[in-house]
Each structure stands twice: as structure tokens, then as C-alpha cells.
Write a protein that holds these residues in place. Structure first.
Motif, short mmCIF file in Angstrom:
data_model
loop_
_atom_site.label_atom_id
_atom_site.label_comp_id
_atom_site.label_asym_id
_atom_site.label_seq_id
_atom_site.Cartn_x
_atom_site.Cartn_y
_atom_site.Cartn_z
N SER A 1 46.46 37.13 38.15
CA SER A 1 47.46 37.61 39.10
C SER A 1 48.61 38.25 38.35
CB SER A 1 47.99 36.45 39.95
OG SER A 1 48.80 35.59 39.16
N HIS B 1 44.77 48.12 46.32
CA HIS B 1 44.82 46.65 46.38
C HIS B 1 44.36 46.04 45.05
CE1 HIS B 1 46.08 45.95 50.46
NE2 HIS B 1 45.11 46.71 50.96
N ALA C 1 46.60 43.96 42.16
CA ALA C 1 46.16 42.61 41.79
C ALA C 1 45.67 42.54 40.35
CB ALA C 1 45.06 42.15 42.74
#
Length: 373
Positions: free
Chosen positions: A2, A100, A104
Motif C-alpha cells: 500500500s 486505480h 495502489a
């Protein structure tokens, strides 16, 4: 991994979002259009060198290009369904699956190379050969669905010789469907053979309007003396954020007030400036102070050479101070000569860990001597 767990990186300005998170690019429409033109003409070069002053959007455009390319099917696959219409923008939208994955840090088709962390958890001062060799594993993996792969190197100027030679081999024999994006603040530091194998995208300093928009996007609180910030940042959002984060506007104002006391040196102001340099944990502020002294000397030289002080002012009453201390081309030459001497001495002193306060005071005394001539 992350974003919160990601290790410390060298490609983000303190106080600003990471370039991959920056929604809009300001002031670089020409560079973006040049890339789109190449893409739409089916002449996409495998290596791109993004050059210009630090902090003007090069890394932001590199990440925009990466997201755009990874959202596009290879030409041979697109042909199965007919040629798509020419792209008019690099925007793919924050809701796109590629975006996305990039946010991430999970996009398999993208590799980002920066100065890495050593075994003591500190950032290296160079990109080393192991950082570049790590790309061999990346290239060895099959691109998702046979698609594209993109590499961002930020900043390419920071590669050591071994790393540069390793990257050169990749530019000479690029893997299929791969685009390498090299962010470079000082392209003269790169191997000529690296430069010759890349298509160039040039970036210009931002206008005051574009810089204000970019600072607002970064969440910066703009000072009342916006014109002072614009003068010192020289069209660089990264420089402007550094000035804001480290109290650079006040520090430059202190330098100008000290200059105003010359040739009768205000020793109290000189000592206060030296104390700023010697403050515990103040390495970043000391580095900024060196830059601000360089800036003041350069603006003094420009004033005498052109017959007028640079505009806009970078501190209150700066124009009057510069005009008094540098009224002629001869005086401009004296300030320019001092700038060369001071820069070399201060950088050497910094490299060998001389006392910062002593370095600043020595510089102030040399400025006093030059003003008195």
C-alpha cells in the motif's frame, strides 16, 4: 504494497502530493501535445528524456504518460477492431482500472526507479546499478495481457556510472512494447549516448498564474507576498514549496536586510544569519540558505549589468538595496566574481563538514569587502 507502507522515496517534494497523485498538469501543454502527436502518428519512440528546471511538472507528466500508455492496447491489438480515433488528451480518468492500480502501487506494467534505501534505512545519494538491474526481472515478466510496459527513472541525473551504463544497454536493445521515461533536471550530466537514444521533451518554467494554480492544487497556503515567492522560485513549484516549508521568504528577507547594512556590516544580523545555519537538525535550512545567498549575489550582478534591479522584487526594499550596491557593470563583475568564489567555497565546506556558522560568516565578510570597494 500500500501507499502507506511504501518506503521513503526520493521523487516527492515535501508538502506536495506524489506526482502519480497530481490530478492536473499546469503550464506544460506543449510537452504533452508533442508526446500525443508522436503517439497518434504511430512513431512512438522507446526512450523519452523529459528535461527542464526542477519542480516544473516533468515527473507529473511522466506519470500521466505512463497511465495513458498502459490504458491503450498495442497497435496490433487495436487493429482487430479498427483504428481508434486519435487521442486528444492524456487524461484517462481517476476511475480507470489502470489509475486505480497505479494509485495502489499495484500496476504490473509500470516500474518506477528512484534513489533507493540502503541497509540502514536511509536514501542513497545516487541511483545505483542494482536499482537498474532490478528492471531485468520486470522485463522478464510477461506484460499483462501482452500489453505495454513503462519505466520511469526519476531523476536520471542521479544515476552513477554503472547504473547509467546498465540503462544504456536497455535503451540500445529495448524490450518489446516498452517505453522508458527519463526525468532529467540536468541532462548535461547524462551520458551523451543516453541523450542520443531518447526523444526530447522540453519543459519551461511556469508562469506566475500557472504556478499559483499548481501550488493551490498541492494544498499550499499562498503567502501575502506572492510576488516575492514567484521571484525566488523562478517558475518552479518544487522550489516554491521548499521555500514555503523552510521559511525561505523570511530567510531571503534577512539576507537582503544584511546587505542593506553594507559596507558598514550589521554584526548582529550577521550573527543571527550564522546561527540559522548552525541550528541543530537544520541541514535542509542550511542548504536553502546557501541557495538564497547564491540568488542574492546573482541578482546583484544582474542589477549592475542591466542597469536595473530584477522585477518582481524577492523581498521588501530589495530593488533599492541591489541598485545601491551594484550601480555599474564594473560592480556587477565584482559581485559575479564573488558569487563564483563563494559558491565553490561553501559547497566544498559543506562537503567536508566545516562549521556552517563559520562558512556563513566568512561569506558575509567577503560580501562586506566587495561592497566597500
Amino acid at each position: 504494497m500500500s501507499k502507506d507502507d511504501a518506503p521513503l522515496r526520493a521523487d516527492q517534494t515535501a508538502g506536495a502530493p506524489h506526482p502519480r497523485e497530481t490530478l492536473h498538469l499546469f503550464g506544460q501543454a506543449q510537452a504533452e501535445q508533442d508526446f500525443l502527436t508522436a503517439f497518434n502518428s504511430d512513431r512512438l519512440h522507446h526512450g523519452w528524456l523529459l528535461t527542464g528546471p526542477q519542480g516544473v511538472g516533468k515527473a507529473t507528466l511522466a506519470w500521466r504518460i505512463a497511465a495513458f500508455l498502459l490504458s491503450q492496447p498495442p497497435a496490433e491489438e487495436a487493429g482487430l477492431f479498427g483504428a481508434p480515433p486519435p487521442a486528444t488528451s492524456l487524461d484517462i480518468g481517476m476511475d480507470h482500472p489502470v489509475m486505480h492500480r497505479i494509485q495502489a502501487l499495484a500496476e504490473p506494467g509500470l516500474a518506477s526507479i528512484t534513489r533507493s534505501v540502503n541497509d540502514k534505512g536511509k536514501l542513497r545519494d545516487q541511483i545505483v546499478v542494482d536499482d537498474i538491474r532490478a528492471l531485468n526481472k520486470f522485463f522478464g515478466l510477461s506484460a499483462t495481457d501482452g500489453g505495454r510496459r513503462v519505466v520511469i527513472v526519476d531523476a536520471a541525473d542521479e544515476m552513477n556510472t554503472s547504473a547509467a551504463n546498465a540503462l544504456l544497454k536497455m535503451l540500445e536493445e529495448p524490450p518489446a512494447r516498452t517505453t522508458l521515461l527519463l526525468v532529467s533536471h540536468q541532462p548535461s550530466r547524462l551520458l551523451p549516448t543516453i541523450r542520443s537514444r531518447c526523444r526530447l521533451l522540453r519543459f519551461a518554467p511556469l508562469s506566475p498564474e500557472d504556478m499559483q494554480a499548481a501550488l493551490t492544487q498541492a494544498g499550499a497556503e499562498l503567502p501575502r507576498q506572492a510576488e516575492h515567492l514567484a521571484a525566488l522560485a523562478n517558475g518552479s513549484v518544487g522550489a516554491a514549496l521548499r521555500l514555503l516549508n523552510l521559511g525561505g521568504l523570511q530567510a531571503y528577507s534577512d539576507v537582503v536586510r544584511l546587505l542593506d547594512s553594507l559596507p558598514r556590516l550589521d554584526r548582529q544580523r550577521a550573527m543571527a544569519l550564522a546561527e540559522q545555519a548552525a541550528a541543530r537538525g537544520g541541514a535542509d535550512k542550511f542548504e536553502l540558505l546557501l541557495t538564497l545567498i547564491d540568488t542574492a549575489l546573482a541578482r546583484l550582478a544582474r542589477t549592475g549589468a542591466t542597469g536595473r534591479a530584477p522585477q518582481p522584487e524577492a523581498a521588501p526594499q530589495e530593488a533599492a538595496v541591489l541598485s545601491r550596491l551594484s550601480p555599474t557593470p564594473q560592480k556587477a563583475r565584482a559581485w559575479a566574481d564573488l558569487a563564483a568564489q563563494v559558491t565553490a567555497r561553501m559547497r566544498h565546506g559543506q562537503a567536508v563538514n566545516l562549521d556552517p556558522a563559520a562558512l556563513v560568516l566568512d561569506t558575509v565578510f567577503k560580501m562586506q569587502d566587495t561592497a566597500a570597494r
